[in-house]
Design an enzyme around this catalytic site. Structure first.
Site, PDB file in Angstrom:
ATOM      1  CE  LYS A  19      -2.996   0.838   3.548  1.00  0.00           C
ATOM      2  NZ  LYS A  19      -2.719   2.099   4.229  1.00  0.00           N
ATOM      3  CB  SER A  20       3.772   2.270   1.862  1.00  0.00           C
ATOM      4  OG  SER A  20       3.152   2.245   3.266  1.00  0.00           O
ATOM      5  NE  ARG A  24       6.198   6.451   1.002  1.00  0.00           N
ATOM      6  CZ  ARG A  24       5.279   6.232   2.024  1.00  0.00           C
ATOM      7  NH1 ARG A  24       4.114   5.419   1.753  1.00  0.00           N
ATOM      8  NH2 ARG A  24       5.403   6.891   3.129  1.00  0.00           N
ATOM      9  N   GLY A  91      -4.867   8.056   5.383  1.00  0.00           N
ATOM     10  CA  GLY A  91      -4.227   8.875   6.258  1.00  0.00           C
ATOM     11  C   GLY A  91      -2.928   9.253   5.406  1.00  0.00           C
ATOM     12  CB  SER A 164       4.588   9.457  12.038  1.00  0.00           C
ATOM     13  OG  SER A 164       4.063   9.437  10.799  1.00  0.00           O
ATOM     14  CD  GLN A 166       0.227   7.944   7.383  1.00  0.00           C
ATOM     15  OE1 GLN A 166      -0.418   8.916   8.092  1.00  0.00           O
ATOM     16  NE2 GLN A 166      -0.355   6.914   6.937  1.00  0.00           N
ATOM     17  CG  ASP A 312      -0.115  -0.366   9.316  1.00  0.00           C
ATOM     18  OD1 ASP A 312      -0.207   0.503  10.366  1.00  0.00           O
ATOM     19  OD2 ASP A 312       0.506   0.251   8.067  1.00  0.00           O
ATOM     20  CE  LYS A 339      -0.671   3.863  13.001  1.00  0.00           C
ATOM     21  NZ  LYS A 339       0.144   4.633  11.951  1.00  0.00           N
ATOM     22  NE  ARG A 343      -5.471  -0.217  13.052  1.00  0.00           N
ATOM     23  CZ  ARG A 343      -4.753  -0.156  12.094  1.00  0.00           C
ATOM     24  NH1 ARG A 343      -3.526  -0.172  11.998  1.00  0.00           N
ATOM     25  NH2 ARG A 343      -5.529   0.000  10.954  1.00  0.00           N
TER      26      ARG A 343
HETATM   27  C1  S3P Z   1       2.242   4.623   6.276  1.00  0.00           C
HETATM   28  C2  S3P Z   1       2.862   4.818   7.507  1.00  0.00           C
HETATM   29  C3  S3P Z   1       2.236   4.302   8.788  1.00  0.00           C
HETATM   30  C4  S3P Z   1       1.228   3.275   8.596  1.00  0.00           C
HETATM   31  C5  S3P Z   1       0.313   3.470   7.318  1.00  0.00           C
HETATM   32  C6  S3P Z   1       1.027   3.844   6.052  1.00  0.00           C
HETATM   33  C7  S3P Z   1       2.976   5.098   5.025  1.00  0.00           C
HETATM   34  O1  S3P Z   1       1.561   5.547   9.478  1.00  0.00           O
HETATM   35  O2  S3P Z   1       0.403   2.928   9.837  1.00  0.00           O
HETATM   36  O3  S3P Z   1      -0.498   2.554   7.095  1.00  0.00           O
HETATM   37  O4  S3P Z   1       2.653   4.935   3.936  1.00  0.00           O
HETATM   38  O5  S3P Z   1       3.662   6.069   5.328  1.00  0.00           O
HETATM   39  P1  S3P Z   1       2.511   6.332  10.372  1.00  0.00           P
HETATM   40  O6  S3P Z   1       3.840   6.821   9.631  1.00  0.00           O
HETATM   41  O7  S3P Z   1       1.543   7.590  10.665  1.00  0.00           O
HETATM   42  O8  S3P Z   1       2.502   5.580  11.757  1.00  0.00           O
END
Ligand code: S3P
Length: 426
Positions: A19-20, A24, A91, A164, A166, A312, A339, A343
């Protein structure tokens, strides 16, 4: 979705793309010159939200199943969206996009669904404001919708209070548009896909320990990306194969980036039989096939720098802990509360419904495992990872389990129940 106790899981599976990395691919591809081609792209709802946002900013994106072609227009090629940008439940989309939007020459408004509108955005508003961005929470509550106005960004060195990816990625992406170098130091290393992939797209990014630095105004160049299988999706089948006696499952082409593989380390510490086969690397990321056999597990402690590498996977690790002999302590994981759901609360509620003895704490859970669990009605609070974790628990619990709102798995894994069935011999 009704799920019953199962005999053994057997067979092979390719889990969907990470997913990440899928998010990107679209973002960096849009900001690069030329075409980016992503194969094994995740078609979950979150990544489709990212595609929709970039299409709204004038980027041509062709999607053919899991093949996605992005016609990049360069660092300054995005156009003003006609209306609000909608990140849905994602997010990653809101936080990374807020960094990109802060550097544009147009104003924008970014929002998402009701869950997104409750998640903390001050963690990006604060550093972006330090960079001279004009970003505000429209309702003044530190959450989306976010209003972002055009401004000239300054490079900063940000000491992030949270580990994080993100937050880190948001700042590094804003740094593409700053007047000098931008760096982020984290309390513990979070997933590094942005750093690896931005470098692959020809940006100047360096990482030393817990600090990553980016230089502004690079000439990003479109790339071919083979998205590895998502270890966060593989986690459910790893757990299911470990828990259900007589199981042997081969999970092919799973991404094993060391900033993401904490679950494998914890499972082994609990006594799991997991072999890494065919370890290789393609482009920016390492891959392997994972051979998992049912194992008798014991409790462990999950804490400290390990937490961001399995953040996760904590819901499904909590399920493993419920079946493992002895006590498992999860701490330093207060991030779980912000999250897609809280959770800690939601895992505690549902594990308790299945007869597990679990104590929630401020930054984790204490799980007293080893007692047989029984089927129950599970409320995942619309959180995809909670639904999938309890689908796994259901395979090893006595009787029948009902997962409410079971289709929330489409956020990250639309074919989850079909893939689970395929290993259960149906
Ligand atoms: C992600 C970072 C994580 C993760 C999310 C995806 C990303 O969040 O929990 O599912 O793609 O950068 P955080 O960076 O806020 O922990």
């Amino acid at each position: 979705m009704i799920i019953e106790k199962k005999e053994a899981l057997r067979g092979e599976l390719c889990v969907p793309g990470d997913k990440s990395i899928s998010h990107r691919s679209v973002m960096f591809g849009a900001l690069a010159d030329g075409k980016t081609e992503a194969e094994n792209f995740l078609t979950g709802a979150d990544c489709l939200s990212t595609i929709a946002c970039f299409r709204k900013m004038g980027i041509e994106i062709e999607q053919n199943g899991t093949s996605v072609k992005i016609n990049g227009k360069g660092l300054h090629g995005l156009t003003r969206p006609n209306g609000v940008l909608d990140a849905g439940n994602s997010g990653t989309t809101v936080r990374l996009l807020s960094g990109i939007l802060s550097g544009q020459s147009f104003d924008s408004v970014l929002t998402g669904d009701t869950s997104i509108q409750k998640r903390p955005m001050k963690r990006v508003i604060t550093p972006l404001s330090m960079m001279n961005a004009r970003i505000d929470s429209v309702n003044g509550n530190g959450c989306a919708p976010l209003s972002i106005k055009s401004s000239t960004l300054t490079g900063i060195h940000y000491l992030s209070p949270v580990a994080s990816a993100q937050v880190k990625s948001c700042i590094l992406l804003a740094g593409l548009y700053a007047d000098g170098p931008t760096s982020v130091t984290e309390p513990a290393v979070s997933r590094n896909h942005s750093e690896l992939m931005l470098r692959y797209f020809c940006a100047d990014v360096k990482t030393e320990g817990r600090t990553s630095t980016i230089l502004p105004n690079p000439h990003l160049i479109g790339q071919k990306i083979e998205v590895p299988g998502d270890i966060s999706s593989a986690a459910y089948f790893i757990a299911a194969a470990l828990l259900v006696p007589g199981s042997e499952v081969l999970l092919k082409n799973v991404g094993t980036n060391p900033t993401r593989d904490g679950m494998l380390r914890v499972c082994r510490a609990m006594g799991a039989d997991i072999e890494l086969l065919n370890v290789r690397s393609d482009g920016a990321e390492p891959y392997a096939d994972l051979l998992v056999r049912s194992s008798s597990l014991h409790g462990t402690v999950i804490e400290g720098d390990l937490i961001p590498t399995l953040i996760d996977e904590i819901p499904v690790l909590a399920v493993l802990a419920a079946f493992a002999e002895g006590t498992t302590i999860i701490r330093d994981a207060a991030e779980l509360k912000v999250k897609e759901s809280d959770r800690i609360a939601v895992m505690t509620e549902n594990l308790t419904r299945m007869g597990c003895e679990v104590e929630p704490t401020e930054d984790g859970m204490i799980i007293h495992g080893g007692k047989p669990l029984h089927g129950a009605v599970i409320d995942p609070h619309l959180d995809h990872r909670i639904a999938m974790s309890f689908a796994v628990a259901a395979l090893a619990a006595d009787g029948q389990t009902e997962i409410q709102d079971a289709d929330c798995v489409c956020i990250s894994y639309p074919a989850f129940y079909e893939d689970l069935d395929s290993l259960c011999g149906r």
